[in-house]
Design an enzyme around this catalytic site. Structure first.
Site: not given
Ligand SMILES: [Zn+2]
Ligand SMILES: *[C@@H]1O[C@H](CO)[C@@H](O)[C@H](O)[C@H]1NC(C)=O
Ligand SMILES: *[C@@H]1O[C@H](CO)[C@@H](O)[C@H](O)[C@H]1NC(C)=O
Ligand SMILES: *[C@@H]1O[C@H](CO)[C@@H](O)[C@H](O)[C@H]1NC(C)=O
Length: 482
Positions: A75, A96, A203, A246-247
């Site tokens: 992130t 992170n 997640h 971001d991903h």
């Molecule tokens: Zn992220």
């Protein structure tokens, strides 16, 4: 052709070259810019859910098939690449978590969000650059948006609380309302707005879960609310909106018969390790004790087929990740489906990111709509490092030195927006002029080999760049031809 016609053709060619612009004053008032990130929005999340608002936005504007994030696909590193145009090794936000190998200190994500010294490491994000050039900016929960850079803070900032509920849709709308007021009442030119979903849900339940699909529908409703709000606020013709992330996210194979567990690897022992950063998805860093580097490397390098362990200097250059003083002498990542466990198995997520940014599951979205963007255009994939140059172009500000090329995303703009003056000569400020400008070439050739040259200030206009002469000539000839 008459000589003047030849000259005109040559001059026009120069004019139409990537990054070229007319050296005349800006026409009309500056457009505003809203950069929105929905964390962990994988590129194909709209393919198994109804997303009417995102679909309409694509018809009204620009959509990339997907965007390739920077490596490491985490992130904070990836968000900082979006707003600096630098690869992770060149901006320094390499994880992170803050960590210090000398003191063995490691701080969690939320604490690190507020830690100036982690973010302010020689690169300044676009909002600081914009402010230095007279603009007003705001950050709403955007990672890195609540610390000072070289002594300067973003004009208006909001930071989430430590126990923030990232999925409260009512709060999302209130946040959008606040951002609209920032534009209309506070006169901001640029706002970066962050939402922690669908990352959290991805997640927790995995990218294939119904919960993730429901959350994507919530994101889609929010995009609709955002666009309605822009209209209601009278900003539709003066605000460019970018929705990105971001991903991506991939499913963790929790039933794998061959999990990656460092403590079980033959000849590897934590006795040999001075500092480690592990149990963070598929990424790991190790600082072996004095004299132990070779032994640790030998023990780990072929220990598991899903685990890739490198000495720092041998880490694949294409990742643009390891050439930074913060990176430890040994680093590793695992393949999709596998996370890296250290002393005990602490990780229980069903979805993870952090993997190779070349893997399709790590790709993310890029959408844009507004007065400067073409309509109904789908572009081929590109790297997120190029977004920054586009943002600077949209705001009409001089970019800092960076790893992106304006030519990559210039074709997403209307001819009018393309020909408004570029405030800086592009040649020389970006390391890779002319790359990735056409469909099909994305992710192929953008390589910046040395970190050293990437950290200085951008060249300011006035240095008589090569193109200027050609453009002046073009202007004169165009004026004569008109
Ligand atoms: Zn992220
Ligand atoms: C970046 O951070 C490292 C420590 O992580 C520090 O040694 C270095 O001086 C910092 N550089 C800048 C320009 O802030
Ligand atoms: C961080 O955000 C708070 C509001 O949430 C604000 O009062 C503070 O000024 C911000 N700090 C910086 C450095 O932006
Ligand atoms: C472990 O170390 C011993 C002694 O150096 C060596 O003989 C053996 O091959 C190593 N085993 C593995 C799996 O690397």
């Amino acid at each position: 052709m008459r000589p003047s016609a030849v000259l005109l053709a040559v001059a026009l060619a120069a004019l139409l070259a990537p990054g070229a612009g007319l050296p005349v004053g800006r026409r009309g008032p500056r457009n505003k810019l809203l950069l929105v990130s929905f964390d962990g929005f994988r590129w194909d999340y709209d393919q198994d859910v109804e997303t009417p608002n995102l679909d309409t936005m694509a018809l009204d504007g620009v959509k990339a098939r997907y965007m390739t994030p920077a490596f490491v696909t985490m992130t904070s590193p990836c968000h900082f690449t979006l707003v600096t145009g630098k690869y992770v090794e060149n901006h320094g936000v390499v994880h992170n978590m803050f960590y210090d190998t000398a003191t063995d200190m490691k701080l969690p994500y939320y604490t690190t969000l507020g830690l100036r010294k982690w973010w302010d490491n020689g690169s300044i994000p676009i909002w600081i650059t914009a402010q230095r050039q007279g603009l007003r900016t705001g950050s709403f929960f955007y990672p890195g948006g609540n610390v000072t850079y070289q002594g300067t803070a973003v004009t208006l900032s909001r930071k989430e609380g430590i126990l923030h509920d990232y999925k409260n849709e009512k709060e999302w709308r209130a946040n959008v309302d606040t951002v609209m007021r920032w534009f209309t009442d506070e006169g901001l030119d640029l706002v970066t707005l962050y939402f922690g979903e669908p990352d959290s849900t991805g997640h927790r339940y995995g990218p294939d879960s119904q919960q993730r699909k429901d959350m994507v529908m919530q994101v889609d409703r929010t995009v609709g609310y955002l666009r309605d709000s822009i209209r209601r606020s009278g900003l539709e013709s003066s605000l460019n909106l970018i929705v990105t992330s971001d991903h991506g996210m991939t499913t963790v194979n929790k039933k794998a018969s061959d999990p990656v567990e460092l403590r079980k690897i033959t000849n590897f022992t934590f006795e040999d390790i001075q500092f480690y950063l592990l149990d963070y998805g598929p990424n790991g860093m190790l600082l072996p004790k004095e004299g132990k580097l070779e032994a640790v490397y030998e023990a780990l390098k072929d220990a598991h087929p899903k685990l890739h362990v490198y000495k720092k200097e041998s880490f694949p250059k294409s990742f643009h990740y390891a050439n930074n003083p913060r990176i430890t002498p040994l680093l590793m990542y695992s393949d999709p489906g596998y996370v890296i466990h250290g002393k005990v198995n602490l990780q229980s997520n069903n979805g993870e990111h952090g993997f190779d940014n070349g893997d399709i599951s790590m790709k993310t979205i890029f959408r844009a709509v507004g007065p400067s963007f073409r309509r109904g255009l789908e572009v081929e994939p590109f790297e997120s490092v190029h977004v920054y140059e586009l943002l600077c172009k949209l705001l009409d500000i001089v970019p800092e030195a960076n790893d992106g090329a304006l030519s990559t995303l210039l074709p997403t703009l209307t001819p009018e927006a393309t020909s408004t003056p570029s405030p800086t000569p592009q040649a020389g400020t970006s390391g890779v002029p002319g790359t990735l400008s056409t469909p099909g070439t994305a992710r192929s050739t953008s390589h910046v080999t040395s970190a050293g040259g990437r950290t200085g200030p951008a060249r300011l206009p006035g240095g008589c760049p090569a193109l200027t002469t050609g453009m002046l000539l073009a202007t004169v000839l165009l004026a004569q031809a008109a």
